[in-house]
Scaffold this motif. Structure first.
Motif, PDB file in Angstrom:
ATOM      1  N   GLN A  25      -3.658   8.914   2.073  1.00 35.03           N
ATOM      2  CA  GLN A  25      -3.232   8.295   3.328  1.00 35.03           C
ATOM      3  C   GLN A  25      -3.065   6.787   3.171  1.00 35.03           C
ATOM      4  O   GLN A  25      -2.087   6.198   3.653  1.00 35.03           O
ATOM      5  CB  GLN A  25      -4.242   8.601   4.436  1.00 35.03           C
ATOM      6  N   VAL A  26      -4.017   6.151   2.496  1.00 36.07           N
ATOM      7  CA  VAL A  26      -3.949   4.699   2.320  1.00 36.07           C
ATOM      8  C   VAL A  26      -2.759   4.323   1.441  1.00 36.07           C
ATOM      9  O   VAL A  26      -2.000   3.397   1.766  1.00 36.07           O
ATOM     10  CB  VAL A  26      -5.263   4.158   1.712  1.00 36.07           C
ATOM     11  N   VAL A  27      -2.584   5.032   0.327  1.00 31.65           N
ATOM     12  CA  VAL A  27      -1.453   4.733  -0.569  1.00 31.65           C
ATOM     13  C   VAL A  27      -0.138   4.891   0.187  1.00 31.65           C
ATOM     14  O   VAL A  27       0.750   4.026   0.103  1.00 31.65           O
ATOM     15  CB  VAL A  27      -1.481   5.646  -1.810  1.00 31.65           C
ATOM     16  N   GLN A  28       0.007   5.982   0.947  1.00 38.85           N
ATOM     17  CA  GLN A  28       1.249   6.200   1.697  1.00 38.85           C
ATOM     18  C   GLN A  28       1.469   5.091   2.711  1.00 38.85           C
ATOM     19  O   GLN A  28       2.595   4.607   2.900  1.00 38.85           O
ATOM     20  CB  GLN A  28       1.192   7.554   2.410  1.00 38.85           C
ATOM     21  N   ASN A  29       0.410   4.650   3.373  1.00 36.10           N
ATOM     22  CA  ASN A  29       0.524   3.579   4.361  1.00 36.10           C
ATOM     23  C   ASN A  29       1.013   2.286   3.722  1.00 36.10           C
ATOM     24  O   ASN A  29       1.855   1.574   4.275  1.00 36.10           O
ATOM     25  CB  ASN A  29      -0.833   3.351   5.039  1.00 36.10           C
ATOM     26  N   VAL A  30       0.488   1.983   2.526  1.00 32.14           N
ATOM     27  CA  VAL A  30       0.924   0.775   1.808  1.00 32.14           C
ATOM     28  C   VAL A  30       2.384   0.912   1.379  1.00 32.14           C
ATOM     29  O   VAL A  30       3.188  -0.020   1.543  1.00 32.14           O
ATOM     30  CB  VAL A  30       0.021   0.527   0.580  1.00 32.14           C
ATOM     31  N   ILE A  31       2.747   2.076   0.852  1.00 32.80           N
ATOM     32  CA  ILE A  31       4.122   2.301   0.410  1.00 32.80           C
ATOM     33  C   ILE A  31       5.093   2.186   1.581  1.00 32.80           C
ATOM     34  O   ILE A  31       6.219   1.706   1.432  1.00 32.80           O
ATOM     35  CB  ILE A  31       4.259   3.703  -0.255  1.00 32.80           C
ATOM     36  N   ASP A  32       4.634   2.597   2.747  1.00 38.32           N
ATOM     37  CA  ASP A  32       5.478   2.525   3.942  1.00 38.32           C
ATOM     38  C   ASP A  32       5.631   1.105   4.473  1.00 38.32           C
ATOM     39  O   ASP A  32       6.327   0.885   5.468  1.00 38.32           O
ATOM     40  CB  ASP A  32       4.905   3.416   5.054  1.00 38.32           C
ATOM     41  N   GLY A  33       4.954   0.148   3.845  1.00 32.74           N
ATOM     42  CA  GLY A  33       5.156  -1.254   4.194  1.00 32.74           C
ATOM     43  C   GLY A  33       4.156  -1.849   5.141  1.00 32.74           C
ATOM     44  O   GLY A  33       4.366  -2.940   5.679  1.00 32.74           O
ATOM     45  N   GLU A  34       3.041  -1.168   5.349  1.00 29.49           N
ATOM     46  CA  GLU A  34       2.057  -1.642   6.322  1.00 29.49           C
ATOM     47  C   GLU A  34       0.920  -2.410   5.647  1.00 29.49           C
ATOM     48  O   GLU A  34       0.415  -1.997   4.606  1.00 29.49           O
ATOM     49  CB  GLU A  34       1.463  -0.444   7.080  1.00 29.49           C
ATOM     50  N   ASN A  35       0.518  -3.537   6.261  1.00 34.71           N
ATOM     51  CA  ASN A  35      -0.745  -4.171   5.869  1.00 34.71           C
ATOM     52  C   ASN A  35      -1.875  -3.222   6.242  1.00 34.71           C
ATOM     53  O   ASN A  35      -1.938  -2.749   7.379  1.00 34.71           O
ATOM     54  CB  ASN A  35      -0.932  -5.508   6.579  1.00 34.71           C
ATOM     55  N   THR A  36      -2.770  -2.952   5.305  1.00 40.82           N
ATOM     56  CA  THR A  36      -3.723  -1.852   5.483  1.00 40.82           C
ATOM     57  C   THR A  36      -5.133  -2.301   5.132  1.00 40.82           C
ATOM     58  O   THR A  36      -5.345  -2.943   4.100  1.00 40.82           O
ATOM     59  CB  THR A  36      -3.342  -0.656   4.576  1.00 40.82           C
ATOM     60  N   LEU A  37      -6.089  -1.946   5.991  1.00 40.32           N
ATOM     61  CA  LEU A  37      -7.507  -2.154   5.708  1.00 40.32           C
ATOM     62  C   LEU A  37      -8.139  -0.786   5.483  1.00 40.32           C
ATOM     63  O   LEU A  37      -8.077   0.085   6.353  1.00 40.32           O
ATOM     64  CB  LEU A  37      -8.195  -2.865   6.877  1.00 40.32           C
ATOM     65  N   CYS A  38      -8.748  -0.605   4.310  1.00 46.16           N
ATOM     66  CA  CYS A  38      -9.369   0.673   3.955  1.00 46.16           C
ATOM     67  C   CYS A  38     -10.877   0.493   3.856  1.00 46.16           C
ATOM     68  O   CYS A  38     -11.352  -0.347   3.083  1.00 46.16           O
ATOM     69  CB  CYS A  38      -8.817   1.183   2.624  1.00 46.16           C
ATOM     70  N   ILE A  39     -11.608   1.283   4.625  1.00 49.24           N
ATOM     71  CA  ILE A  39     -13.069   1.278   4.586  1.00 49.24           C
ATOM     72  C   ILE A  39     -13.499   2.610   3.989  1.00 49.24           C
ATOM     73  O   ILE A  39     -13.361   3.662   4.607  1.00 49.24           O
ATOM     74  CB  ILE A  39     -13.672   1.080   5.986  1.00 49.24           C
ATOM     75  N   LEU A  40     -13.989   2.537   2.763  1.00 52.62           N
ATOM     76  CA  LEU A  40     -14.288   3.742   1.982  1.00 52.62           C
ATOM     77  C   LEU A  40     -15.620   3.549   1.293  1.00 52.62           C
ATOM     78  O   LEU A  40     -15.873   2.503   0.698  1.00 52.62           O
ATOM     79  CB  LEU A  40     -13.182   3.970   0.949  1.00 52.62           C
ATOM     80  N   GLN A  41     -16.496   4.543   1.350  1.00 50.91           N
ATOM     81  CA  GLN A  41     -17.857   4.391   0.842  1.00 50.91           C
ATOM     82  C   GLN A  41     -17.882   4.004  -0.641  1.00 50.91           C
ATOM     83  O   GLN A  41     -16.948   4.274  -1.395  1.00 50.91           O
ATOM     84  CB  GLN A  41     -18.652   5.683   1.043  1.00 50.91           C
ATOM     85  N   THR A  42     -18.967   3.359  -1.049  1.00 55.41           N
ATOM     86  CA  THR A  42     -19.162   2.949  -2.428  1.00 55.41           C
ATOM     87  C   THR A  42     -18.998   4.151  -3.348  1.00 55.41           C
ATOM     88  O   THR A  42     -19.553   5.214  -3.104  1.00 55.41           O
ATOM     89  CB  THR A  42     -20.570   2.358  -2.603  1.00 55.41           C
ATOM     90  N   GLY A  43     -18.208   3.966  -4.416  1.00 57.67           N
ATOM     91  CA  GLY A  43     -17.966   5.067  -5.338  1.00 57.67           C
ATOM     92  C   GLY A  43     -16.895   6.018  -4.862  1.00 57.67           C
ATOM     93  O   GLY A  43     -16.680   7.075  -5.468  1.00 57.67           O
TER      94      GLY A  43
END
Length: 665
Positions: A25-43
């Motif tokens: 989801q995050v990769v697709q959002n970036v590819i689609d041209g959006e500034n993106t903040l990803c909060i994902l647990q350590t590891g």
């Protein structure tokens, strides 16, 4: 829309695992041209997100990351992947390990497009203080497709990991690209509380729909143990017991003191004197010393490290099995991020927290209150900085820790601002073929930038920019690398009582906020009947996990977290049979009602199958709800429902159902 899975396996053919839905989801959002903040647990695989995003976008990706060791490690991993996979990835880490003369050569090659790396790794301090780097990146701004800000929580002035130069990143982007022409920005972090999140979204204009957050920020595979001590002396024997219990495992001990009794060096000596094999790690060690220690720890040359929180963000050692907090951390966020150093590639780990009333008092008075400048220090530092003539001064930022502490408050109060990144003296060029630069050099015997600026009535930043351009174009040559100075512009030459009152109020607000963070951690860990699972759930709730998701405690082979061991069996069967599914995906009926099938399976022809596991059939409310859902499936999704019952033969029943209803299609 590109197929993220196909691209992932094409670019990384040696990886024998799948991306999880959030990563995709995050990769697709970036590819689609959006500034993106990803909060994902350590590891959770943050690095892979920006590796893949950067390669798919093409051009150059700039990664701003807080630690030299992490910068070097990430660049090495990418270069190694490029060699093994024939991707020919060119990743460059700009850190203290690269001689300054070589850095200048690299920057110039980029600016003249002799070489263009796929990834450039920078520290926020390098980004914020090197004017020549900034000028060279400006020349290739059309080739820079992505800005990655790792550990973006360091931006927030409210967080314990605040790094002032993270707040200079927007100014850097404005200078290099223009304030309306930034490349895509991807921010990554493991933990954020609401106030820090608001701070970060304001700085980087992340919209709510582009904040992508893992549903369950919970590391329940780490068993949490909390012990409150009456006396500090009681901790040492308990520490030795833990070392004996976990004698063949990698152990990380967090201690927030470098020296003296119960500092990292003292406790390391204590462990070694008692027959254990330990080393220590703290911020006063050189970057080279720290990198060597991390490598030795990875390679098993010793199994215990005593560290300050300098050993933290982004350090990827996959087989740490035990984390010990010898003293209480400052917040829930710090605690959870630091225990996240464990079990990055392991199925289980243990985390021990030691604390006492004395620890809490010391943390409040010395670590929190002591981290802010006093009025006396602010006055003394201002006198160091303020220019004797004019409104501008030059600062070598890294020479004085007191200045580093006070500078953000002077900016916040509007007393001064950082106006640019420049050099102090124009004495390092030769073979001058540029008439304007020759005039600069001949304008002053001292060749001082501020003097030249005054004589030409031209801003120092503009003069520096012209000199940098001449070097890039080859119309002058460098005898030695540029020195790195910040140009400070003062709006007041006095630190008035009003300024001090403003700063004092700001400091007091931040102190109280941090005291509250510590108070809340103490509240969570207090009590005689503390339960590891309940503590994980309390922390997850605090970090913003919805109540609905707090019981997703069981981890599957593909990294999902589900509610029951029976659902683990089904997930693992689907995964082993390479069947793509989504757990508890919301399903809306044509009549506007909602359901969440346990598993939504998308078949190759685009149709969906809904798999429900009936774990509590026989319970009255559960059965009533199932009859309601069954009617909806029959009415709106006929022939799309399959289901299993709770049974000691579940593995066999599920496999047979899979073969009969899905695999044959």
């Amino acid at each position: 829309m590109i197929n993220i899975d196909d691209q992932f396996h094409k670019l990384f053919p040696t990886f024998d695992f799948e991306l999880n839905p959030l990563q995709k989801q995050v990769v697709q959002n970036v590819i689609d041209g959006e500034n993106t903040l990803c909060i994902l647990q350590t590891g959770g695989g943050k690095s892979l997100i920006y590796w893949l995003s950067g390669l798919l976008l093409g051009g150059t990706t700039i990664v701003i990351s807080p630690l030299t060791a992490l910068i070097n490690e990430q660049a090495d991993k990418l270069n190694e992947l490029g060699t093994n996979n024939e991707l020919r990835i060119n990743a460059v880490a700009i850190s203290g390990n690269v001689p300054v003369r070589k850095q200048v050569k690299l920057f110039t090659e980029w600016a003249t497009k002799k070489t263009l790396p796929d990834f450039i790794f920078l520290s926020p301090e390098k980004m914020a203080t090197d004017g020549y780097l900034e000028a060279c990146l400006n020349r290739i701004k059309d080739k820079i497709k992505l800005i990655v800000i790792d550990e973006i929580h360091c931006v927030s002035q409210w967080g314990i990991s605040f790094r002032p130069f993270y707040q200079r990143i927007p100014h850097f982007l404005d200078t290099v690209f223009g304030n309306v022409a930034w490349p895509r920005v991807l921010g990554l972090t493991a933990t954020l509380n609401p106030q820090e999140l608001n701070d970060i979204c304001n700085y980087f204009k992340f919209s709510g729909k582009n904040v992508i957050k893992q549903e369950l920020l919970m590391r329940s595979e780490i068993q949490l143990h909390v012990t409150k001590f009456t006396k500090e002396e009681e901790k040492n024997p308990r520490l030795l017991e833990i070392f004996k219990i976990h004698r063949n495992e990698k152990i990380l001990v967090y201690v927030y003191r470098k020296y003296n009794k119960h500092g990292v060096e003292d406790l390391c000596q204590f462990a070694n004197d008692n027959g254990f094999n330990a080393a220590y790690f703290h911020g006063d060690m050189s970057a080279e010393e720290r990198s060597k220690l991390i490598d030795a720890y990875k390679n098993g040359e010793f199994n215990i490290v005593f560290a300050t929180n300098a050993f933290g963000m982004g350090i990827d050692i996959p087989d740490i099995k035990v984390v010990v907090h010898f003293m209480i951390p400052e917040s829930v966020e710090q605690y959870y991020q630091e225990i996240g150093r464990a079990a990055r590639k392991l199925k289980s780990a243990n985390a021990y927290l030691f604390y006492s009333n004395k620890n809490i008092d010391v943390k409040n008075r010395y670590f929190i209150d002591g981290s802010f400048p006093s009025k006396e220090l602010l006055k003394r530092v201002f006198k160091k900085l303020v220019p004797k003539r004019g409104n501008f001064a030059l600062l070598q930022y890294f020479e004085d820790e007191e200045i580093q502490t006070c500078l953000p408050y002077f900016e916040e109060a509007g007393v001064m601002k950082i106006d640019g990144k420049v050099f102090a003296v124009l004495d390092n060029i030769e073979d001058i073929k540029n008439a304007q630069i020759a005039k600069y050099v001949n304008a002053s015997e001292t060749k001082n930038l501020l003097t030249i600026s005054k004589k030409f009535a031209q801003p120092s930043t503009e003069i520096a920019k012209n000199v940098y351009s001449a070097v890039i174009d080859g119309s002058v040559k460098l005898k030695k690398p540029f020195d790195r100075y910040l140009l400070l512009k003062f709006f007041s030459l006095e630190l008035s009582d009003n300024h001090l009152d403003f700063i004092s109020k700001s400091i007091e607000d931040k102190k109280q906020y941090k005291h509250k963070l510590l108070d809340y951690l103490v509240y969570l860990i207090s009590g005689d009947d503390l339960n590891s699972l309940e503590l994980h759930q309390d922390i997850a709730r605090y970090l913003g996990t919805a109540k609905f998701n707090l019981k997703k405690l069981h981890r599957t082979l593909d990294g999902n977290q589900v509610r029951s061991k029976s659902e683990v069996i089904i997930c693992n069967l689907l995964y082993n049979n390479k069947i793509s599914y989504t757990y508890e995906k919301t399903l809306k009926t044509p009549s506007g009602e909602f359901m969440s099938p346990d598993f939504t399976i998308e078949l190759p022809d685009g149709t969906e199958i809904y798999w429900e596991h009936l774990g509590m059939i026989g319970q009255q409310e559960y059965s009533k709800d199932w009859i309601r859902k069954l009617d909806l499936y029959d009415k709106y999704f006929p022939d799309q429902l399959i289901y299993t019952y709770e049974s000691c033969n579940l593995s066999q029943d599920a496999q047979e159902l899979l073969e009969r209803k899905i695999l044959k299609k």
